[in-house]
Write a protein that holds these residues in place. Structure first.
Motif: not given
Length: 147
Positions: A39-45, A64-70
Motif C-alpha cells: 500500500v501507499n506505493g511501497s511495493g512491499i508484499t 516480507l518479499d524481496d522488495g523490502s529493505s533491511t
C-alpha cells in the motif's frame, strides 16, 4: 574425494549429541497463511503465517518479499479490516531484515487469545515504514475479514 569412515561416524555422533528430546518444546498442529499487499506505493508484499503450537501459543511469522529493505518495520494486528483501519489489538515483533516472529497468547490488553480466536478476529495486519515513520506499507486482512 573419499571420506574416511571415522569422519562419517563423527558427523553422526555430532548430530545425535546436538539433538536432545528436550529441545522440542512444541509440535505444529496447523497453520494459516495470509498474503500481505503493498500500500501507499511501497511495493512491499509478503506473507503472514499463523501457526498453532501444541504448547498453546500461536506463532505469527511475517516474511516480507524481496522488495523490502533491511530496515526495521513495526508490525501490528489491528481491529477492523484494512480499509477501515483500527486500534492496535496486538503489537508484533518488528520486521528486521524482512522477518518477524512473535509468540502470541494474549492481546495487548492482557485478554487471552488462541489460534482459533485469531482465525475469527475482526482484524488486519499492518506493517509500517519505520519506528519514526508510521506510514503503512503493507497490509493483510485476517480472521473474519480474510477472503
Amino acid at each position: 574425494m573419499k571420506s574416511s569412515p571415522y569422519s562419517l561416524m563423527a558427523l553422526v555422533l555430532l548430530v545425535f549429541i546436538g539433538c536432545k528430546s528436550d529441545d522440542i518444546d512444541s509440535v505444529i498442529l496447523q497453520s494459516t497463511e495470509y498474503r500481505l499487499n503493498a500500500v501507499n506505493g511501497s511495493g512491499i508484499t509478503g506473507t503472514a503465517t499463523f501457526t498453532q503450537d501444541s504448547n498453546g501459543s500461536t506463532e505469527v511469522l511475517i516474511q516480507l518479499d524481496d522488495g523490502s529493505s533491511t530496515a526495521i518495520h513495526p508490525a501490528f494486528i489491528r481491529f477492523n479490516n484494512a480499509n477501515e483501519g483500527g486500534a492496535v489489538a496486538l503489537t508484533l515483533e518488528a520486521c528486521e531484515c524482512a522477518v518477524s516472529r512473535t509468540a502470541v497468547t494474549e492481546l495487548d490488553t492482557g485478554t487471552a487469545i488462541s489460534y482459533d480466536d485469531l482465525l475469527t478476529l475482526d482484524g488486519h495486519i499492518s506493517i509500517h515504514e519505520s519506528p519514526t515513520d508510521m506510514t503503512v506499507i503493507s497490509v493483510a486482512d485476517i480472521g473474519a475479514n480474510a477472503n
